[in-house]
Design a protein around this motif. Structure first.
Motif, PDB file in Angstrom:
ATOM      1  N   ASP A  72     -79.739   2.343 146.028  1.00 56.20           N
ATOM      2  CA  ASP A  72     -79.803   3.760 144.914  1.00 56.20           C
ATOM      3  C   ASP A  72     -78.933   3.820 144.143  1.00 56.20           C
ATOM      4  OD1 ASP A  72     -80.650   5.554 143.257  1.00 56.20           O
ATOM      5  OD2 ASP A  72     -80.858   7.149 144.826  1.00 56.20           O
ATOM      6  N   LYS A  73     -78.611   2.628 143.335  1.00 53.22           N
ATOM      7  CA  LYS A  73     -76.692   2.684 143.013  1.00 53.22           C
ATOM      8  C   LYS A  73     -76.947   1.768 141.891  1.00 53.22           C
ATOM      9  CE  LYS A  73     -72.069   0.257 143.815  1.00 53.22           C
ATOM     10  NZ  LYS A  73     -71.570  -0.243 144.891  1.00 53.22           N
ATOM     11  N   LYS A  74     -76.641   2.139 140.606  1.00 52.03           N
ATOM     12  CA  LYS A  74     -76.598   2.238 139.513  1.00 52.03           C
ATOM     13  C   LYS A  74     -75.332   1.001 139.246  1.00 52.03           C
ATOM     14  CE  LYS A  74     -78.512   6.278 136.588  1.00 52.03           C
ATOM     15  NZ  LYS A  74     -78.109   6.852 135.778  1.00 52.03           N
ATOM     16  N   ILE A  75     -75.441   0.016 138.622  1.00 55.73           N
ATOM     17  CA  ILE A  75     -75.019  -1.103 137.543  1.00 55.73           C
ATOM     18  C   ILE A  75     -74.394  -0.902 136.347  1.00 55.73           C
ATOM     19  CG2 ILE A  75     -74.644  -3.814 137.077  1.00 55.73           C
ATOM     20  CD1 ILE A  75     -77.744  -3.731 139.173  1.00 55.73           C
ATOM     21  N   PRO A  76     -72.652  -0.952 136.823  1.00 53.11           N
ATOM     22  CA  PRO A  76     -72.404  -0.316 135.689  1.00 53.11           C
ATOM     23  C   PRO A  76     -72.708  -1.223 134.549  1.00 53.11           C
ATOM     24  CG  PRO A  76     -70.640  -0.870 137.447  1.00 53.11           C
ATOM     25  CD  PRO A  76     -71.709  -1.471 137.831  1.00 53.11           C
ATOM     26  N   ALA A  77     -72.341  -0.378 132.995  1.00 50.77           N
ATOM     27  CA  ALA A  77     -73.150  -1.157 132.199  1.00 50.77           C
ATOM     28  C   ALA A  77     -71.967  -2.384 131.620  1.00 50.77           C
ATOM     29  CB  ALA A  77     -72.710   0.386 130.953  1.00 50.77           C
ATOM     30  N   GLU A  78     -69.936  -2.820 132.147  1.00 52.01           N
ATOM     31  CA  GLU A  78     -69.597  -3.350 131.726  1.00 52.01           C
ATOM     32  C   GLU A  78     -69.908  -4.806 132.403  1.00 52.01           C
ATOM     33  OE1 GLU A  78     -67.717  -1.230 134.873  1.00 52.01           O
ATOM     34  OE2 GLU A  78     -68.822  -0.277 133.106  1.00 52.01           O
ATOM     35  N   ILE A  79     -70.746  -4.463 133.236  1.00 51.62           N
ATOM     36  CA  ILE A  79     -70.729  -5.478 134.423  1.00 51.62           C
ATOM     37  C   ILE A  79     -72.332  -6.492 133.906  1.00 51.62           C
ATOM     38  CG2 ILE A  79     -72.652  -6.224 136.259  1.00 51.62           C
ATOM     39  CD1 ILE A  79     -70.000  -4.606 137.758  1.00 51.62           C
ATOM     40  N   ILE A  80     -73.360  -5.264 132.992  1.00 47.11           N
ATOM     41  CA  ILE A  80     -74.225  -5.802 132.537  1.00 47.11           C
ATOM     42  C   ILE A  80     -74.009  -6.675 131.490  1.00 47.11           C
ATOM     43  CG2 ILE A  80     -76.407  -5.207 131.789  1.00 47.11           C
ATOM     44  CD1 ILE A  80     -76.995  -2.480 133.327  1.00 47.11           C
ATOM     45  N   ALA A  81     -73.052  -5.635 130.643  1.00 48.20           N
ATOM     46  CA  ALA A  81     -71.860  -6.167 129.150  1.00 48.20           C
ATOM     47  C   ALA A  81     -71.871  -7.890 129.655  1.00 48.20           C
ATOM     48  CB  ALA A  81     -71.209  -5.698 128.871  1.00 48.20           C
ATOM     49  N   TYR A  82     -70.798  -8.065 130.775  1.00 50.51           N
ATOM     50  CA  TYR A  82     -70.626  -9.231 131.239  1.00 50.51           C
ATOM     51  C   TYR A  82     -72.022 -10.605 131.296  1.00 50.51           C
ATOM     52  CZ  TYR A  82     -68.327 -12.878 134.028  1.00 50.51           C
ATOM     53  OH  TYR A  82     -68.425 -14.024 134.828  1.00 50.51           O
ATOM     54  N   MET A  83     -73.087  -9.966 132.010  1.00 48.33           N
ATOM     55  CA  MET A  83     -74.059 -11.462 132.638  1.00 48.33           C
ATOM     56  C   MET A  83     -75.060 -11.067 131.576  1.00 48.33           C
ATOM     57  SD  MET A  83     -75.018  -8.442 135.693  1.00 48.33           S
ATOM     58  CE  MET A  83     -76.817  -8.418 135.610  1.00 48.33           C
ATOM     59  N   LEU A  84     -74.918 -10.543 130.910  1.00 52.33           N
ATOM     60  CA  LEU A  84     -75.715 -10.636 128.851  1.00 52.33           C
ATOM     61  C   LEU A  84     -74.649 -11.726 128.229  1.00 52.33           C
ATOM     62  CD1 LEU A  84     -76.565  -7.347 128.287  1.00 52.33           C
ATOM     63  CD2 LEU A  84     -77.976  -8.884 128.670  1.00 52.33           C
ATOM     64  N   GLU A  85     -73.228 -11.936 128.437  1.00 52.03           N
ATOM     65  CA  GLU A  85     -72.500 -12.555 127.697  1.00 52.03           C
ATOM     66  C   GLU A  85     -72.968 -13.717 128.488  1.00 52.03           C
ATOM     67  OE1 GLU A  85     -69.215 -13.695 124.185  1.00 52.03           O
ATOM     68  OE2 GLU A  85     -70.880 -12.387 124.586  1.00 52.03           O
ATOM     69  N   CYS A  86     -72.499 -13.640 129.139  1.00 53.82           N
ATOM     70  CA  CYS A  86     -72.892 -15.174 129.909  1.00 53.82           C
ATOM     71  C   CYS A  86     -74.344 -16.174 129.548  1.00 53.82           C
ATOM     72  CB  CYS A  86     -72.515 -15.319 131.516  1.00 53.82           C
ATOM     73  SG  CYS A  86     -70.847 -14.966 131.895  1.00 53.82           S
ATOM     74  N   GLY A  87     -75.576 -15.209 129.848  1.00 46.24           N
ATOM     75  CA  GLY A  87     -76.479 -15.363 128.687  1.00 46.24           C
ATOM     76  C   GLY A  87     -76.913 -15.882 128.104  1.00 46.24           C
ATOM     77  N   ARG A  88     -75.670 -15.363 126.659  1.00 48.68           N
ATOM     78  CA  ARG A  88     -75.559 -15.067 125.905  1.00 48.68           C
ATOM     79  C   ARG A  88     -75.102 -16.864 124.937  1.00 48.68           C
ATOM     80  NH1 ARG A  88     -72.068 -15.041 121.540  1.00 48.68           N
ATOM     81  NH2 ARG A  88     -70.888 -14.744 122.910  1.00 48.68           N
ATOM     82  N   LEU A  89     -74.324 -17.714 126.393  1.00 49.40           N
ATOM     83  CA  LEU A  89     -73.503 -18.190 125.663  1.00 49.40           C
ATOM     84  C   LEU A  89     -74.076 -19.783 126.190  1.00 49.40           C
ATOM     85  CD1 LEU A  89     -69.470 -17.275 126.733  1.00 49.40           C
ATOM     86  CD2 LEU A  89     -70.874 -18.189 124.466  1.00 49.40           C
TER      87      LEU A  89
END
Length: 199
Positions: free
Chosen positions: A17-34
């Motif tokens: 029960d632990k949220k994933i930090p927004a900056e990590i989600i943003a990093y994941m999305l950037e890897c997807g974008r590329l």
């Protein structure tokens, strides 16, 4: 580094029960974008779902044919959505399978768009996100078995289809990765009947 990540990856279905930090989600999305895409179409949208009630509703839609209620306990879902193209019945498919030309032309174009959504390559950015998450100790599971129409309605999609969802979270406890087939059992050299690959 990449081999180390791939070697420890496994499908995780029991999360803290632990949220994933927004900056990590943003990093994941950037890897997807590329990610690469055919003709650089980039025919995708990435739905970031963190709202608990919506995650629960998606878990219900993913449990109609196969019980996946565990999804409700995840802190993050990324929905991989592909654009619905109005293109002549999958020119790609016709070129790949010329012996099926007449049969394929007889299929309704909306049906082709739905069953051909995998052709739109959302698995490429999805896998980039999986590995980007794993860099930060976040594990995941791919979900393909779901009511895509219902998930699309829940997300308010217009002009896009959900091709897959990926469920992310910090594992409650680690387990050993699933054993993989030996490399020499998977490859052939130049011709199917030639086993092995000589470096």
């Amino acid at each position: 580094m990449l081999l180390d990540l791939l070697a420890k990856r496994y499908s995780c279905r029991n999360f803290q029960d632990k949220k994933i930090p927004a900056e990590i989600i943003a990093y994941m999305l950037e890897c997807g974008r590329l990610s690469a895409s055919g003709g650089n179409e980039q025919p995708w949208k990435f739905g970031v779902v963190t709202e608990a009630n919506l995650i629960k509703d998606i878990s219900e839609a993913a449990s109609e044919n196969y019980c996946q209620k565990w999804i409700a306990n995840a802190p993050l879902i990324i929905a991989l959505c592909t654009q619905m193209f109005d293109y002549p019945i999958a020119d790609i498919g016709l070129k790949r399978f010329p012996s099926m030309l007449d049969k394929m032309k007889a299929i309704d174009k909306d049906v082709i768009s739905a069953i051909g959504m995998e052709e739109h390559q959302t698995k490429i950015p999805g896998e980039h996100m999986v590995l980007a998450a794993l860099e930060h100790g976040i594990y995941s599971t791919w979900i393909s078995s779901m009511n895509c129409e219902k998930v699309g309605e829940l997300l308010g999609l217009e002009g896009y289809l959900v091709s897959n969802i990926i469920v992310f979270g910090y594992p409650r406890q680690h387990r050993e990765p699933t054993p993989k087939e030996r490399l020499d059992a998977l490859i052939f050299a130049n011709h199917f009947n030639n086993a092995g690959f000589i470096v």
